[in-house]
Design an enzyme around this catalytic site. Structure first.
Site, PDB file in Angstrom:
ATOM      1  N   HIS A  26      22.521  -0.921 -13.135  1.00 22.74           N
ATOM      2  CA  HIS A  26      22.003  -1.619 -11.954  1.00 22.74           C
ATOM      3  C   HIS A  26      20.519  -1.870 -12.171  1.00 22.74           C
ATOM      4  O   HIS A  26      19.784  -0.967 -12.568  1.00 22.74           O
ATOM      5  CB  HIS A  26      22.220  -0.785 -10.693  1.00 22.74           C
ATOM      6  CG  HIS A  26      21.598  -1.403  -9.491  1.00 22.74           C
ATOM      7  ND1 HIS A  26      21.965  -2.650  -9.035  1.00 22.74           N
ATOM      8  CD2 HIS A  26      20.591  -0.998  -8.687  1.00 22.74           C
ATOM      9  CE1 HIS A  26      21.229  -2.960  -7.986  1.00 22.74           C
ATOM     10  NE2 HIS A  26      20.388  -1.976  -7.750  1.00 22.74           N
ATOM     11  N   GLN A 100      30.994  -6.078 -13.648  1.00 25.38           N
ATOM     12  CA  GLN A 100      31.460  -4.782 -13.154  1.00 25.38           C
ATOM     13  C   GLN A 100      31.721  -4.860 -11.657  1.00 25.38           C
ATOM     14  O   GLN A 100      30.863  -5.290 -10.876  1.00 25.38           O
ATOM     15  CB  GLN A 100      30.462  -3.658 -13.438  1.00 25.38           C
ATOM     16  CG  GLN A 100      31.111  -2.312 -13.145  1.00 25.38           C
ATOM     17  CD  GLN A 100      30.191  -1.122 -13.323  1.00 25.38           C
ATOM     18  OE1 GLN A 100      29.232  -0.964 -12.577  1.00 25.38           O
ATOM     19  NE2 GLN A 100      30.485  -0.291 -14.297  1.00 25.38           N
ATOM     20  N   TYR A 173      31.354   7.287  -7.671  1.00 27.10           N
ATOM     21  CA  TYR A 173      31.434   6.185  -6.713  1.00 27.10           C
ATOM     22  C   TYR A 173      32.833   6.140  -6.099  1.00 27.10           C
ATOM     23  O   TYR A 173      33.703   6.950  -6.432  1.00 27.10           O
ATOM     24  CB  TYR A 173      31.030   4.868  -7.394  1.00 27.10           C
ATOM     25  CG  TYR A 173      29.554   4.862  -7.763  1.00 27.10           C
ATOM     26  CD1 TYR A 173      28.578   4.813  -6.774  1.00 27.10           C
ATOM     27  CD2 TYR A 173      29.136   4.962  -9.089  1.00 27.10           C
ATOM     28  CE1 TYR A 173      27.221   4.832  -7.098  1.00 27.10           C
ATOM     29  CE2 TYR A 173      27.787   4.994  -9.421  1.00 27.10           C
ATOM     30  CZ  TYR A 173      26.833   4.934  -8.419  1.00 27.10           C
ATOM     31  OH  TYR A 173      25.488   4.983  -8.730  1.00 27.10           O
ATOM     32  N   ARG A 221      36.342   1.806 -15.964  1.00 28.90           N
ATOM     33  CA  ARG A 221      35.477   2.952 -16.294  1.00 28.90           C
ATOM     34  C   ARG A 221      35.908   4.120 -15.423  1.00 28.90           C
ATOM     35  O   ARG A 221      35.729   4.111 -14.199  1.00 28.90           O
ATOM     36  CB  ARG A 221      34.010   2.605 -16.038  1.00 28.90           C
ATOM     37  CG  ARG A 221      33.051   3.708 -16.482  1.00 28.90           C
ATOM     38  CD  ARG A 221      31.612   3.228 -16.361  1.00 28.90           C
ATOM     39  NE  ARG A 221      30.672   4.316 -16.500  1.00 28.90           N
ATOM     40  CZ  ARG A 221      29.971   4.598 -17.598  1.00 28.90           C
ATOM     41  NH1 ARG A 221      30.115   3.846 -18.670  1.00 28.90           N
ATOM     42  NH2 ARG A 221      29.122   5.599 -17.632  1.00 28.90           N
ATOM     43  N   CYS A 350      14.123   9.203 -20.778  1.00 28.41           N
ATOM     44  CA  CYS A 350      13.197   9.738 -19.767  1.00 28.41           C
ATOM     45  C   CYS A 350      13.597   9.324 -18.351  1.00 28.41           C
ATOM     46  O   CYS A 350      13.229   9.985 -17.376  1.00 28.41           O
ATOM     47  CB  CYS A 350      11.781   9.253 -20.059  1.00 28.41           C
ATOM     48  SG  CYS A 350      11.596   7.460 -19.870  1.00 28.41           S
ATOM     49  N   ALA A 397      -0.917   2.652 -23.377  1.00 23.33           N
ATOM     50  CA  ALA A 397      -1.323   1.352 -22.832  1.00 23.33           C
ATOM     51  C   ALA A 397      -1.896   0.462 -23.930  1.00 23.33           C
ATOM     52  O   ALA A 397      -1.577  -0.730 -24.017  1.00 23.33           O
ATOM     53  CB  ALA A 397      -2.353   1.559 -21.719  1.00 23.33           C
ATOM     54  N   LYS A 434      11.377  16.006 -25.495  1.00 23.31           N
ATOM     55  CA  LYS A 434      10.547  14.805 -25.443  1.00 23.31           C
ATOM     56  C   LYS A 434      10.034  14.413 -26.832  1.00 23.31           C
ATOM     57  O   LYS A 434       9.087  13.636 -26.959  1.00 23.31           O
ATOM     58  CB  LYS A 434       9.368  15.017 -24.477  1.00 23.31           C
ATOM     59  CG  LYS A 434       9.818  15.219 -23.036  1.00 23.31           C
ATOM     60  CD  LYS A 434       8.660  15.465 -22.096  1.00 23.31           C
ATOM     61  CE  LYS A 434       8.209  14.210 -21.422  1.00 23.31           C
ATOM     62  NZ  LYS A 434       7.251  14.479 -20.318  1.00 23.31           N
ATOM     63  N   ARG A 573       0.349  26.045  -8.216  1.00 28.12           N
ATOM     64  CA  ARG A 573       0.114  24.700  -7.656  1.00 28.12           C
ATOM     65  C   ARG A 573      -0.273  24.808  -6.188  1.00 28.12           C
ATOM     66  O   ARG A 573       0.389  25.510  -5.420  1.00 28.12           O
ATOM     67  CB  ARG A 573       1.380  23.855  -7.805  1.00 28.12           C
ATOM     68  CG  ARG A 573       1.207  22.428  -7.289  1.00 28.12           C
ATOM     69  CD  ARG A 573       2.363  21.556  -7.729  1.00 28.12           C
ATOM     70  NE  ARG A 573       2.278  20.225  -7.161  1.00 28.12           N
ATOM     71  CZ  ARG A 573       1.524  19.238  -7.621  1.00 28.12           C
ATOM     72  NH1 ARG A 573       0.754  19.446  -8.682  1.00 28.12           N
ATOM     73  NH2 ARG A 573       1.517  18.057  -7.061  1.00 28.12           N
TER      74      ARG A 573
HETATM   75 FE1  SF4 Z   1      14.873   4.294 -19.412  1.00 28.88          FE
HETATM   76 FE2  SF4 Z   1      13.018   5.794 -20.582  1.00 28.88          FE
HETATM   77 FE3  SF4 Z   1      15.047   4.836 -22.023  1.00 28.88          FE
HETATM   78 FE4  SF4 Z   1      13.217   3.188 -21.160  1.00 28.88          FE
HETATM   79  S1  SF4 Z   1      12.893   4.852 -22.595  1.00 28.88           S
HETATM   80  S2  SF4 Z   1      15.414   2.896 -21.057  1.00 28.88           S
HETATM   81  S3  SF4 Z   1      12.665   4.083 -19.175  1.00 28.88           S
HETATM   82  S4  SF4 Z   1      15.195   6.253 -20.353  1.00 28.88           S
END
Ligand code: SF4
Length: 683
Positions: A26, A100, A173, A221, A350, A397, A434, A573
């Site tokens: 989506h 879909q 869903y 699906r 991410c 950036a 990460k 925090r």
């Molecule tokens: Fe989504 Fe992050 Fe993959 Fe880009 S890098 S498609 S924002 S999970």
């Protein structure tokens, strides 16, 4: 290379050049008032990247089935016109497009058009933690009408020029809600036992088949594992697969998990290939039921074609659906087929610009590829005039600005003060799960080299560069951020350091660490400092850690044994929300990891002073405590680093500011890369 991926295959009458399908996402482009320009440009770019068969994000089969305000709805003239335009654009680009067919059920978010301000509609009025609402119960007549709505939407897909349809029957869903005892407590034709619970999905499949005729490809699906307590029992999953095959579907795609699952399914912490075992179960059930030839499409949590090739090689699935990797790099298939998988921009899992946004109304995009979703606004058209541009700073950036300018045919030089490119991504890449942030940096640097961009590392721009800077037509200032130092007693003590130093050399930190600041940076640092070096990052280890191999209750991550945590870490925090700023789909996963590692997470807690023994804190009730620590790390925010702006003004060169240098309010990597893209286009 990737022999299993690049084997032709068929889905119904569709002949496909390879075994990758672009899965549904989506996008919040579906209901834009732009005549379908953005939607068509998005899918056409992926078709040009050799995606083969692409599946659209869910189109609601009726207004009450829309998941939120940004959903397209079958029968809405403007939405259908956008879909027609999109199908035509994909065909022109050499791809095939499946629509879909979607109904959110109890996952309809507030503001969805068909909810009239109320909750969604579901088999039974069982509250949802995802929407924080209790849905309305569908009557028998409404259920029958909804089946017909699926059929009508399928007929619209044919009329609009689509090549296939896919029924959305997974991820919790509506269709999936019927098969789960948790959400289907009915005792009528549509619920009460396993056979009646699967009657709705089978009725939908049969109605869609009848609506489109015997020859039109119908994908379904289904959920391979709901991963919620009270979800569809494992034995019912196999029976559903066989029943759907008998109802005439051409392929089964296998989704995993619900939005309410206490087990992560699509986050970076999930090893690639983890969920293949559930797709394999579906295939085995089909074989046992006499439908072994029916293609099975695995999905969820693959970011590289090498992983896809591996799962295909095992022979238990026929295709693999990738979704987010096509946001990160629309050319993932074409580049790999050309023998250059090393040039693919890898998805980081991410979720920051994609899944997290899909739950709201903001346009879906991508952290590593901010053009995603904005292809129409930022075309890669080489400019007629070749200008000279400098980018100051090689963080996220700056790298994005540099590659954008170079792709637009400009001469580009990047000047970076540090000896390595990557900025804050260098720290992120050290955090468990990460690591691919480092791959993004490597990718962008490789791309810059291929585009002829000069990268000068270890060069801090200053007044001595005035003459050099005057030689450029424009500059992107992307010098990033400095760590903010709060005003606290004890700040000058030798065991106090800022987060950048801690990330740079975590081994130098003692066994007890107090982190002041519990935003994304503080939480990431705690994760890094408590990572269990023995922890295996394999699908088997992941499933075992989450007790999924034992067949026990589907529960959140259990605490590790104390000996497995290399350090005792406390995060302090002042605010109430630990990890604020981390996207909703990932925050709970990371916090679960920290809790499992025994990290103390103190919110609503202020720091009074730092002493030689640690940190003195005071909680909201006034309770005072010394947190003993060998090291105290400051993760107390950031400040823009933009001193170079003075030099640029003196040089009289036009410049744009992007990323942290532009301001640290709501700063994250998504904002940084998006600003890099926009700054480059503005110059
Ligand atoms: Fe989504 Fe992050 Fe993959 Fe880009 S890098 S498609 S924002 S999970």
């Amino acid at each position: 290379m990737f022999d299993h991926v690049f084997r032709p295959g068929t889905l119904g009458r569709l002949r496909l050049p390879h075994r990758v399908v672009m899965g549904a996402m989506h996008l919040n482009l579906e209901a834009l008032d732009d005549g379908g320009a953005a939607l068509a440009a998005f899918y056409a770019e992926r078709a040009r990247g050799a995606a083969g068969l692409l599946v659209t994000g869910g189109t609601a089969v009726n207004p009450e089935g829309a998941g939120g305000p940004g959903y397209g709805i079958a029968g809405e003239p403007a939405h259908e016109e956008a879909l027609r335009r999109t199908a035509a654009a994909v065909h022109e680009a050499g791809g095939l497009l499946a629509l879909q067919l979607f109904h959110a059920g109890r996952y309809a978010l507030p503001g969805a058009p068909g909810t009239d301000g109320g909750p969604g509609w579901a088999p039974s009025p069982v509250p949802s933690r995802f929407t924080r609402t209790t849905p309305r119960e569908l009557s028998d007549a409404r259920i029958r009408a909804t089946v017909e709505d699926f059929a009508r939407a399928a007929r619209r897909a044919v009329a609009l020029g689509f090549d296939a349809v896919e029924v959305m029957g997974s991820e919790g869903y509506l269709v999936n809600q019927f098969t789960a005892p948790l959400t289907n407590t009915r005792d009528d034709e549509w619920g009460g036992d396993a056979e009646r619970r699967r009657r709705f999905p089978v009725a939908v499949a049969a109605a869609v088949r009848e609506a489109v005729g015997a020859d039109f490809p119908v994908l379904f699906r289904m959920s391979g594992a709901d991963l919620v307590e009270g979800g569809t029992p494992r034995e019912d999953v196999g029976a559903l697969a066989v029943a759907l095959a008998a109802a005439g579907v051409d392929a089964l795609a296998v989704g995993i998990g619900w939005h309410e699952s206490p087990v992560p399914t699509v986050q970076a912490q999930v090893p690639a290939g983890t969920w293949a075992t559930y797709a394999k179960d579906v295939k085995q059930a089909l074989r046992a039921g006499g439908h072994g030839a029916l293609p099975v499409i695995a999905s969820n949590r693959y970011s590289r074609l090498a992983q896809v090739d591996e799962v295909l090689a095992a022979g238990d699935v026929d295709f693999v659906a990738l979704a987010r990797p096509f946001l990160a790099d629309p050319g993932i298939v074409a580049k790999s087929r050309a023998g250059r998988p090393d040039t693919v921009d890898v998805c980081l899992a991410c979720n920051e610009a994609c899944i997290d946004r899909s739950f709201g109304t903001e346009r879906v995009s991508c952290l590593v590829n901010p053009r995603s979703g904005y292809e129409a606004e930022f075309p890669l058209t080489v400019r007629e005039r070749r200008g000279r541009y400098a980018v100051i700073g090689a963080g996220p950036a700056g790298l994005e600005a540099a590659r954008t300018l170079a792709r637009l045919g400009q001469e580009v030089e990047v000047l970076e003060a540090e000896s390595e490119p990557g900025g804050q991504f260098r720290w992120a890449a050290r955090v468990p799960g990460k690591e691919d942030f480092g791959e993004t940096v490597r990718h962008h640097v490789r791309e810059l080299a291929g585009l002829g961009v000069r990268l000068r590392l270890g060069h801090r721009v200053g007044h001595r560069d005035l003459a050099h800077l005057r030689g450029f037509d424009g500059v992107v200032l992307a010098t990033g951020v400095l760590a903010h130092r709060p005003d606290l007693p004890g700040l000058a003590l030798p065991h106090v350091l800022d987060y950048q130093r801690a990330f740079a050399d975590p081994e130098a930190l003692g066994p007890r660490v107090a982190i002041i600041g519990g935003g994304g940076v503080g939480v990431d640092l705690a994760h890094l400092l408590t990572a269990d070096p023995q922890l295996k990052r394999t699908p088997e280890a992941f499933l075992a850690r989450h007790a999924l191999t034992a067949g026990g209750p589907v529960a959140r991550l259990a605490p590790r044994t104390a000996s497995a945590a290399p350090r005792r870490v406390t995060v302090v925090r002042r605010g109430r929300r630990m990890g604020a700023g981390i996207g909703p789909s990932t925050r709970w996963v990371v916090l679960d990891e920290l809790r499992a590692a025994g990290v103390r997470l103190l919110t609503g807690t202020g720091v009074e002073e730092i002493t030689r023994d640690g940190v003195v804190v005071r909680d909201a009730e006034g309770g005072r405590e010394l947190i003993a620590a060998d090291h105290v790390v400051l993760a107390t925010g950031q400040e823009p680093e933009r001193d170079v702006a003075v030099t640029l003004r003196r040089a009289g060169v036009p410049f744009e500011v992007a990323g942290g240098a532009a301001g640290t309010g709501a700063l994250n990597a998504v904002r940084a890369t998006a600003e890099g893209l926009r700054a480059a286009h503005r110059l």
